[in-house]
Design an enzyme around this catalytic site. Sequence first.
Site, mmCIF file in Angstrom:
data_model
loop_
_atom_site.group_PDB
_atom_site.id
_atom_site.type_symbol
_atom_site.label_atom_id
_atom_site.label_comp_id
_atom_site.label_asym_id
_atom_site.label_seq_id
_atom_site.Cartn_x
_atom_site.Cartn_y
_atom_site.Cartn_z
ATOM 1 N N GLU A 128 0.889 -1.170 0.000
ATOM 2 C CA GLU A 128 0.000 0.000 0.000
ATOM 3 C C GLU A 128 0.920 1.211 0.000
ATOM 4 O O GLU A 128 1.454 1.586 1.039
ATOM 5 C CB GLU A 128 -0.891 0.004 1.251
ATOM 6 N N CYS A 174 -2.237 9.197 2.061
ATOM 7 C CA CYS A 174 -1.902 8.657 0.732
ATOM 8 C C CYS A 174 -2.994 9.010 -0.272
ATOM 9 O O CYS A 174 -2.727 9.177 -1.447
ATOM 10 C CB CYS A 174 -1.737 7.155 0.816
HETATM 11 P P1 NAD Z 1 8.366 4.752 4.843
HETATM 12 O O1 NAD Z 1 8.444 3.939 3.610
HETATM 13 O O2 NAD Z 1 9.448 5.706 5.125
HETATM 14 O O3 NAD Z 1 8.284 3.816 6.148
HETATM 15 C C1 NAD Z 1 7.252 2.879 6.313
HETATM 16 C C2 NAD Z 1 7.739 1.779 7.238
HETATM 17 O O4 NAD Z 1 8.768 1.033 6.597
HETATM 18 C C3 NAD Z 1 8.338 2.283 8.545
HETATM 19 O O5 NAD Z 1 7.900 1.445 9.586
HETATM 20 C C4 NAD Z 1 9.826 2.138 8.304
HETATM 21 O O6 NAD Z 1 10.576 1.978 9.478
HETATM 22 C C5 NAD Z 1 9.876 0.888 7.458
HETATM 23 N N1 NAD Z 1 11.086 0.723 6.647
HETATM 24 C C6 NAD Z 1 11.918 1.678 6.172
HETATM 25 N N2 NAD Z 1 12.891 1.109 5.427
HETATM 26 C C7 NAD Z 1 12.671 -0.220 5.425
HETATM 27 C C8 NAD Z 1 13.307 -1.342 4.800
HETATM 28 N N3 NAD Z 1 14.397 -1.197 4.043
HETATM 29 N N4 NAD Z 1 12.787 -2.570 4.993
HETATM 30 C C9 NAD Z 1 11.671 -2.737 5.736
HETATM 31 N N5 NAD Z 1 11.030 -1.716 6.358
HETATM 32 C C10 NAD Z 1 11.500 -0.469 6.190
HETATM 33 O O7 NAD Z 1 6.939 5.458 4.796
HETATM 34 P P2 NAD Z 1 6.363 6.530 5.815
HETATM 35 O O8 NAD Z 1 7.086 7.816 5.574
HETATM 36 O O9 NAD Z 1 6.312 5.967 7.178
HETATM 37 O O10 NAD Z 1 4.847 6.644 5.316
HETATM 38 C C11 NAD Z 1 4.420 7.555 4.371
HETATM 39 C C12 NAD Z 1 4.189 6.859 3.050
HETATM 40 O O11 NAD Z 1 3.205 5.853 3.213
HETATM 41 C C13 NAD Z 1 3.642 7.788 1.995
HETATM 42 O O12 NAD Z 1 4.286 7.535 0.783
HETATM 43 C C14 NAD Z 1 2.181 7.392 1.904
HETATM 44 O O13 NAD Z 1 1.577 7.680 0.678
HETATM 45 C C15 NAD Z 1 2.251 5.931 2.167
HETATM 46 N N6 NAD Z 1 0.952 5.448 2.606
HETATM 47 C C16 NAD Z 1 0.204 4.639 1.782
HETATM 48 C C17 NAD Z 1 -1.056 4.229 2.165
HETATM 49 C C18 NAD Z 1 -1.924 3.354 1.294
HETATM 50 O O14 NAD Z 1 -2.874 2.770 1.810
HETATM 51 N N7 NAD Z 1 -1.673 3.251 0.010
HETATM 52 C C19 NAD Z 1 -1.553 4.631 3.392
HETATM 53 C C20 NAD Z 1 -0.774 5.461 4.184
HETATM 54 C C21 NAD Z 1 0.484 5.847 3.800
#
Ligand code: NAD
Length: 527
Positions: A257, A291
């Site tokens: 997502e 998002c």
């Molecule tokens: P992010 O990708 O920075 O982090 C998300 C999670 O992934 C965190 O828990 C982080 O610690 C973890 N993470 C980071 N690097 C990793 C790796 N290499 N391996 C595994 N895990 C890792 O995202 P964010 O800044 O926390 O969230 C915002 C983003 O989420 C935006 O792009 C938003 O659009 C998206 N989002 C999508 C939806 C949807 O339903 N489509 C909903 C909400 C947010």
Amino acid sequence: MDRRELVAGIPGAQARQNGQNAAQTYSETIVSRSPAGGDVLGQVRIATSQQIGQAMEEARLGQAAWARLSIAQRLLFVRTLRDALYRQRERITRVLIAEQGKVYEEAQVEFLATIEQVDFYLRRAAAILAPEQVSERLLPHRKLWVAHRPYGVVLVIAPWNYPLYLSTIPVVTALLAGNSVLYKPSEYATQIGELLAMAIAEAGFPPEIFHILHGYGPTGAALVEAGPDRIFFTGSVPTGKRIAHAAAEKLIPVTLELGGKDAAIVLADADITRAATGVVWSAMFNAGQTCGSVERVLVDRRIADRFVAAMQKVIERQVLNGDGSPRRELAAVTTPAQIEIIDSQVKDALAQGARAVTGGHRLDRAGGRYYAPTILVDVTPGMRVFQEETFGPVVAVLPFDTLDEAVTLNNATEFGLIASIWTRDERAALRLTPRLKVGNVAINAHLEATGLTSTPWGGIKASGYGRSHGPDGLLEMTYSQTINADRFGFLHEPFWYPYTPVKRSFFSRLIHLLYGPTWRDRLKALF
Ligand code: NAD
């Protein structure tokens, strides 16, 4: 049988319930700070690789017994979880406000959407997970059904923007389906993660089947490396790609997502006041850190100036005070990195000839991180603010002359999450929907699409793959197992040896009968 008796057969459950935790060694900590004032809210320890390995081992052991419970039994735990969430509602809301910088009503909406989704599954999960009976034309003498089996251990990695909602839904669906869960909240939402873990503990789930593991990106990567049976990831596109890549090496199925760059498409016959109010709300809610928020406004050129003026009026009356300072409706920007992204995209657009009708700069309020609600005009499709996810209270406006142009502009980014169409002509809007490359379309609304409980949620293209919410979201946590069995107790099956002339003739008659394109071909079955 009560929940305590149900978990009695799960290895280690009793010991854990009596408070005998395995020896734990921690390395560093994550300190949680409020984005709206900088206060320290709490700290958690980062999981070590030893703890990750141990959690995985326990989760595997506990899952087999958990999966043997009936869905009705697992629902008992989820019902108690819903009640625990209900009892904790004020505390959860306060932490969402403190840790994410949300405003009260928006934290309430996140809580409401979360508990409603849990309640939806309480009402519907038994029917969704029930085996489906099917029939097979070539084997009418055999019974067939499709069962929905849990994968095993599901890894849930969550983001910070709706930390309760985007954690609770995958965690609850995974558990309901009979999986155990390793859960990594965002490093910017550790306190909410802890509250969810406490509610799960309070609901009496066997400790083996749910583990919260804190950390930054490397901890997430280590959890993927630990080899869960399924991954449910919500977050950014770059992280999603990294996880998909690592998971592909192990052929672990992944749900992604990811981000969005949603457009509101405003047709010439739209009710301008309603559309401007709805678009501004859908763009500014949670300071645009959704998002599925509106980030682009594609508006019919004939009403473009009037529409921009109407949006500006809504911002001035409903999000700002008369002196231009933000009203309490405006949420803070949660992370330091995020405000830099917003500001750099706006600056880039302004440098390339865009104009800020309102906003276009940071707003410091009581030491908190805020960004001014911003409307950008004279935007071009090549600009970063038109192509990249901004995740801030910023809309980029672009007029169109024809519906074809509107469709092309809508589809002109790498994302495909939501599009909204604002018009008085629902049939015209419906004719546009199949041309929009998005997972969700709203007509005369936008952001509400993110909170629908009974329908699938998810995107296409760089917005990810797989689905959450509704029946699809629960089935996402299962694999289909097809079972076929004897219906009449025949001694012999028609396809088995020996291959006699009768059998050969029967097969060719069957082929004529079922697939002959004309009546003449079908009649050949008789001769
Ligand atoms: P992010 O990708 O920075 O982090 C998300 C999670 O992934 C965190 O828990 C982080 O610690 C973890 N993470 C980071 N690097 C990793 C790796 N290499 N391996 C595994 N895990 C890792 O995202 P964010 O800044 O926390 O969230 C915002 C983003 O989420 C935006 O792009 C938003 O659009 C998206 N989002 C999508 C939806 C949807 O339903 N489509 C909903 C909400 C947010």
